[in-house]
Structure formats: structure tokens, C-alpha cells
Design a protein around this motif. Structure first.
Motif, PDB file in Angstrom:
ATOM      1  N   ARG A 247      60.873  24.110  -1.529  1.00  0.00           N
ATOM      2  CA  ARG A 247      62.120  24.192  -2.512  1.00  0.00           C
ATOM      3  C   ARG A 247      61.997  25.549  -3.420  1.00  0.00           C
ATOM      4  O   ARG A 247      62.118  25.862  -4.260  1.00  0.00           O
ATOM      5  CB  ARG A 247      61.466  23.360  -3.721  1.00  0.00           C
TER       6      ARG A 247
ATOM      7  N   LYS B 100      61.476  15.873  -7.715  1.00  0.00           N
ATOM      8  CA  LYS B 100      62.262  17.682  -7.595  1.00  0.00           C
ATOM      9  C   LYS B 100      60.984  18.282  -9.281  1.00  0.00           C
ATOM     10  O   LYS B 100      59.816  18.410  -9.128  1.00  0.00           O
ATOM     11  CB  LYS B 100      62.533  17.116  -8.744  1.00  0.00           C
TER      12      LYS B 100
ATOM     13  N   TYR C  61      65.690  22.785 -11.166  1.00  0.00           N
ATOM     14  CA  TYR C  61      64.933  22.428 -11.054  1.00  0.00           C
ATOM     15  C   TYR C  61      64.837  23.273  -9.560  1.00  0.00           C
ATOM     16  O   TYR C  61      66.074  23.560  -8.978  1.00  0.00           O
ATOM     17  CB  TYR C  61      65.722  21.494  -9.960  1.00  0.00           C
TER      18      TYR C  61
ATOM     19  N   SER D  45      66.874  23.393  -5.731  1.00  0.00           N
ATOM     20  CA  SER D  45      68.415  21.773  -6.508  1.00  0.00           C
ATOM     21  C   SER D  45      68.930  22.257  -7.515  1.00  0.00           C
ATOM     22  O   SER D  45      68.651  21.107  -8.347  1.00  0.00           O
ATOM     23  CB  SER D  45      67.247  20.374  -6.755  1.00  0.00           C
TER      24      SER D  45
ATOM     25  N   GLU E 188      71.654  21.446  -7.484  1.00  0.00           N
ATOM     26  CA  GLU E 188      72.889  20.486  -7.790  1.00  0.00           C
ATOM     27  C   GLU E 188      72.343  19.486  -8.907  1.00  0.00           C
ATOM     28  O   GLU E 188      73.157  17.983  -9.445  1.00  0.00           O
ATOM     29  CB  GLU E 188      73.236  20.058  -6.378  1.00  0.00           C
ATOM     30  N   VAL E 189      71.882  19.247  -9.076  1.00  0.00           N
ATOM     31  CA  VAL E 189      70.465  18.041  -9.417  1.00  0.00           C
ATOM     32  C   VAL E 189      70.251  17.966 -11.057  1.00  0.00           C
ATOM     33  O   VAL E 189      70.874  17.100 -11.461  1.00  0.00           O
ATOM     34  CB  VAL E 189      68.826  18.251  -9.012  1.00  0.00           C
TER      35      VAL E 189
END
Length: 548
Positions: free
Chosen positions: A117, A209, A405, A408, A410-411
Motif C-alpha cells: 500500500r 488502511k 489513504y 487506496s 478510492e477509500v
């Protein structure tokens, strides 16, 4: 005993420009004052002055530039609570880059997820700490990750000999060790809108996350926390929770912003911690009740003079914070307050002022630490805004709220309302503007006979029984679809509580619909050890309750 701030929320004024500027200002005020206290490998005390930490930060920022670390890059810092971790945070921020902290307890899968990530270009790795082979874990995580291999900087730690040959820690992109001496110029000012720090979330809805925050938000929060906690140059803050987690990070940053000495605990040993509170005249401490219980037990076995301990921000992870607040207040005159926070909205986001009476002062929530933090409560289903005193989802807006994030993006969209408020996923209610009470996670609330019940109400009642050490209540569904409260308890040593007697005990103090359908006595709670403390795994208990 010195007083704690009345905690009146107000604007953050005259804040440092960026994280390096915070340290620079402290040096200009008094370069020889101790800013941190390390513990060496033999348990020896190693004080670090402001000037020493600033020199180390400048030197490291120059080395990071040489290593190619620049704006927007991620640097993973995998080390315990050492002053080196502070130097790395300041130096990485000076390069316009951001830190993702890695807990020394993390195993291969945890680190693989972070590499995937965050995709760090560099890992600052503690060398030979506490017998842990962090390098082997990193090597295995790099092999399992889809991310490019990072460079490795091998950090020997306080009181330890320099690493002569760091090449053995190369995982594919080179390895080096920071210089132990030498000077370097002041770094150029960084952009406070750059990300500087990221923290793992609890992972309650899947893989954790990585909530990232900008420098401006970190600085504003640190300055506000220091003012609300009443931290001054003459104080000492005990940094017992990992700096890699938001709870430990925000406590340390508050201490630095207030000019205090940060006493760093690389491992948690209750006797050592109590010795340090006494020996270093600790004034401020922030922990969960899990660690608090261990401190209480160790103090009972060997009392120390803890009269310097003025303020305790106490997280309620195991339902024991109220009795701990009574203990510390009565024994040492400590002002104990419930707190609130998260990786996305910062720890120590709020707590209660000195004049807030018990029992509410011991509950999670409080007054936000500055008026740039906005809070409202909305119906979780209709999203209609709710009036003061009505329970709903706590929503936040302000510089404390997550900016990104890592890995991520899209979070972000689903974490915010259409008008830009962060959805916390927590239940609570407003007392007045800027003041609130946290109830529980939305997924933990129980609907019992039509009433919404916070499991903590039942847990507090059970824990008050002399034969109960710890209690946790979860919901199970009966064949008709109704929710049943199932209590799990761990007994006090040498006792064998009777489940039916515990139900009768609950009935004596609670409404009938709150009395648990069943009580199960277990040997120990299933727990998870995170960066902010040890929490009971409610999901595991719900599985057990469903099987029963």
C-alpha cells in the motif's frame, strides 16, 4: 502540584511552519534543555538535548537527499521508541516526504501489506533490537510484496555501536547506515501541505488502511494538544505507546510542542515505567486501560512516589478506565480524563477539562482541542442531522481529518459525506457545540428488546463484581432474529464466579432488558496488540457467541 489547562478550545496561533520548524524553535529557545530521554541496551538513561536532536535531524535530512528521497516519497520507520524515530520523522518531513511507522511486533503479512500500500522507497530498520530479527521479516515481506524493493537504512539505536557493514541488510535496492557524527546545514522549509505521517487503522472492516496526514494538520494538532493538556518546558511526558501508532505519535508531538521532555519507553515493562515516572518526575501520560491495569498491579506490589503525575489521558479498551481513574486520583492526585481519537482524526482529538465532574469526565469524548475541529451528529441511515443529546454517527471536519489513504485513494470518497464531513463510524451525541460523548462503534451497539444499548453499560456492571477481572459483551442472534446479549468474563485470580450469580448481579443494577442472556467464564480474552494498545477482539467473541 501544577494545574492543568482549563482546556478552553480556541484558535491555534503562532504555530511552527512545519515539523522541522518546531524543533528549530525549541533549539533557539534553549539548545541545552533535554528534549528526550532514551533507554540504552543495559537499561541506562541517555538524555538527548534539543541541539543534539536538531544536529542529528539536519545531518539525516542531508543523507536522505543524497539517497534520493524527495517530495511525495514514503519512508517506512521500523523501530521502537527511540529518539532516532523522532529524528527520522523530522528529517523525512524536511524532504517533503512522509513516514509510515511499523510496529516492532508486526510480522511478515503485516509488513507485506504496508509495502504493497505505502510503497516506501526506504525502510529505516532498527538493528538488533530486543533480540528481534526484523531484517528476516523485511526480507520475507519484500519477497511476498508486489512493490519495488526499498533501500534500507540500518539504525543501531541509542547507546549501541555503529553498524560497520550494513550491506548484509540489502533487500535489493542498497543498504546504508546513518552517520554517527558530523554537521549539516539547516534544511529548506518544507511545504506544510505535504503529507508527513501515516498510521494503520484498526482493520475492523478488512485489511488495515493507511491514514495519511499533512504537515499543517500535525502541527496544528500538536500545538492545540499541548495547550489543552497544560504542557510546559518544565514538564515530562512519558511516551510509552509506540510512536508508530497515532496514540503514541500525538502524545509525543504534544510533548514536543509544549517544550517538555519526552521520556521514551522502547518496551513496556510496568516496573520500569513506574520507576521512570518517579525518577524523571513524569507529569503527563496517555495510555489505554490495558496498560493502566498493569501499572496499578505493579504499584501495589512495590509502591513508588508518583506525586508528579498530573494528567492521564485514558483510553477505555477493556472497560476498566473508571476504576483506574478513581485509583490514580485518590492515590496521586492525578487528573484523569477520558479521551477520543482515531488514526483518521488523530488521537487526543478531545478530552474533558479539569472542572468536568465524574462520571462523565471518565467517559470517552470531551471537548475538541481547538475550534478548527468541527463535529456534528447524523442519523446513520437517513443522514439527517441530529440535535444535542440525540445519539447518532459522529462526523468530523477540520485539519485533523485524514487527507489520504496510502495505496487506496478510492477509500477517501466513501469515507466522507457529500458535503465534506468525515464519517467516523462511531456512535455518540453532542453535549454542546464542540463537546460530545462517544458511545461505541456503530457495529458494536446492541438492539435489545427495541432499545439501543451500549455494551459498555453491561461490562462496567460486570467488572464491578469482586470476582470479575475483565468483561466483554457482544450480540448473538436467536432463531427468531432477535439480538441477545452474551457476556464473556475473566475471573479474578483465585475465584470461580457463578454465571447465574453474575446475571443476578446485573439485574440488581441494570434494567431487565440489559441483563445478559448468558454469561460465559473464560480463561482469557482473545486480544490483538496494536500500535495503540491491547484490545479485546470482539469479532472473535461474536463468533463464539454464535456457536453457543
Amino acid at each position: 502540584m501544577g494545574g492543568v489547562s482549563e482546556h478552553a478550545a480556541g484558535p491555534v496561533t503562532d504555530a511552527p511552519r512545519d515539523l522541522p520548524d518546531l524543533l528549530r524553535r525549541l533549539v533557539h529557545r534553549d539548545p541545552d534543555r533535554t528534549i528526550a530521554v532514551d533507554t540504552g541496551p543495559a537499561g541506562e538513561t541517555i538524555p538527548v538535548t534539543r541541539a543534539e536532536l536538531w544536529t542529528r535531524t539536519r545531518r539525516l535530512a542531508t543523507e536522505l537527499e543524497t539517497a534520493g528521497v524527495g517530495r511525495g516519497d514514503c519512508v517506512a520507520v521500523w523501530m521502537p521508541n527511540w529518539s532516532d524515530a523522532l529524528a527520522w520523522q523530522f528529517a523525512v518531513a524536511a524532504r517533503g516526504a512522509h513516514v509510515i511507522g511499523i510496529n516492532t511486533r508486526y510480522q511478515v503479512d503485516d509488513v507485506t501489506h504496508l509495502l504493497d500500500r505505502a510503497r516506501p522507497v526506504l525502510v529505516a530498520l532498527a538493528h538488533d533490537f530486543h533480540g528481534l530479527d526484523l531484517f528476516s521479516r523485511l526480507r520475507a515481506a519484500v519477497d511476498a510484496s508486489s512493490a519495488p524493493a526499498p533501500a534500507v537504512a540500518v539504525v543501531p539505536g541509542p547507546g549501541r555501536a555503529p553498524v560497520d557493514d550494513p550491506s548484509g541488510s540489502d533487500v535489493g535496492a542498497g543498504a546504508w547506515s546513518p552517520a554517527a557524527d558530523g554537521d549539516a546545514p539547516d534544511p529548506e522549509p518544507s511545504d506544510p501541505s505535504d503529507l508527513v505521517a501515516a498510521f494503520t487503522t484498526s482493520g475492523s472492516t478488512g485489511l488495515p488502511k493507511l491514514a495519511a496526514h499533512r504537515g499543517a494538520g500535525v502541527i496544528a494538532h500538536a500545538v492545540a494538544d499541548a495547550a489543552a493538556m497544560g504542557v510546559t518546558d518544565d514538564d515530562a511526558v512519558l511516551c510509552v505507546l509506540p510512536l508508530s501508532g497515532v496514540f503514541g505519535f500525538n502524545a509525543a508531538m504534544a510533548g514536543l510542542a509544549g517544550g517538555a521532555t519526552c521520556v521514551l519507553e522502547p518496551v513496556f515493562d510496568p516496573d520500569t515505567v513506574l520507576d521512570h515516572i518517579e525518577g524523571h518526575r513524569i507529569t503527563h501520560l496517555a495510555t489505554g486501560d490495558d496498560l493502566g491495569l498493569r501499572l496499578q498491579q505493579a504499584q501495589a506490589a512495590r509502591p513508588r512516589d508518583l506525586s508528579s503525575w498530573r494528567w492521564w489521558g485514558l483510553g477505555d479498551f477493556q472497560g476498566r478506565s473508571r476504576e483506574l481513574a478513581e485509583w490514580a486520583g485518590a492515590a496521586f492526585g492525578t487528573s484523569v480524563t477520558g479521551i477520543y481519537g482515531s488514526s483518521e482524526a488523530f488521537a487526543l482529538l478531545s478530552f474533558w477539562p479539569d472542572d468536568e465532574p465524574a462520571p462523565r469526565r471518565r467517559s470517552a469524548g470531551g471537548r475538541v482541542v481547538h475550534d478548527g475541529i468541527e463535529i456534528r451528529v447524523a442519523d446513520p441511515v437517513t443522514e439527517e442531522l441530529l440535535p444535542d443529546g440525540t445519539e447518532g454517527e459522529l462526523q468530523f471536519r477540520g485539519p485533523n481529518v485524514v487527507d489520504d489513504y496510502l495505496g487506496s485513494p478510492e477509500v477517501i470518497a466513501r469515507s466522507f459525506t457529500g458535503d465534506g464531513w468525515f464519517r467516523s463510524g462511531d456512535l455518540g451525541f453532542l453535549v454542546e457545540p464542540g463537546v460530545f460523548v462517544y458511545t461505541c462503534r456503530m457495529g458494536d451497539a446492541l438492539r435489545l428488546r427495541g432499545f439501543l444499548v451500549d455494551p459498555a453499560e453491561i461490562e462496567v456492571r460486570l467488572a464491578a463484581h469482586p470476582e470479575v477481572h475483565t468483561a466483554k459483551v457482544v450480540g448473538a442472534t436467536d432463531p427468531d432474529g432477535a439480538t441477545l446479549a452474551v457476556a464473556f468474563v475473566v475471573a479474578e485470580d483465585g475465584t470461580k464466579p457463578d454465571p447465574d450469580a453474575l446475571r443476578d448481579w446485573c439485574a440488581e443494577g441494570l434494567a431487565r432488558f440489559k441483563v445478559p442472556h448468558s454469561v460465559r467464564v473464560i480463561d482469557e480474552m482473545p486480544t490483538t496488540s496494536g500500535t495503540n494498545g491491547t484490545k479485546i477482539r470482539a469479532a472473535t467473541l461474536r463468533e463464539w457467541a454464535a456457536e453457543l
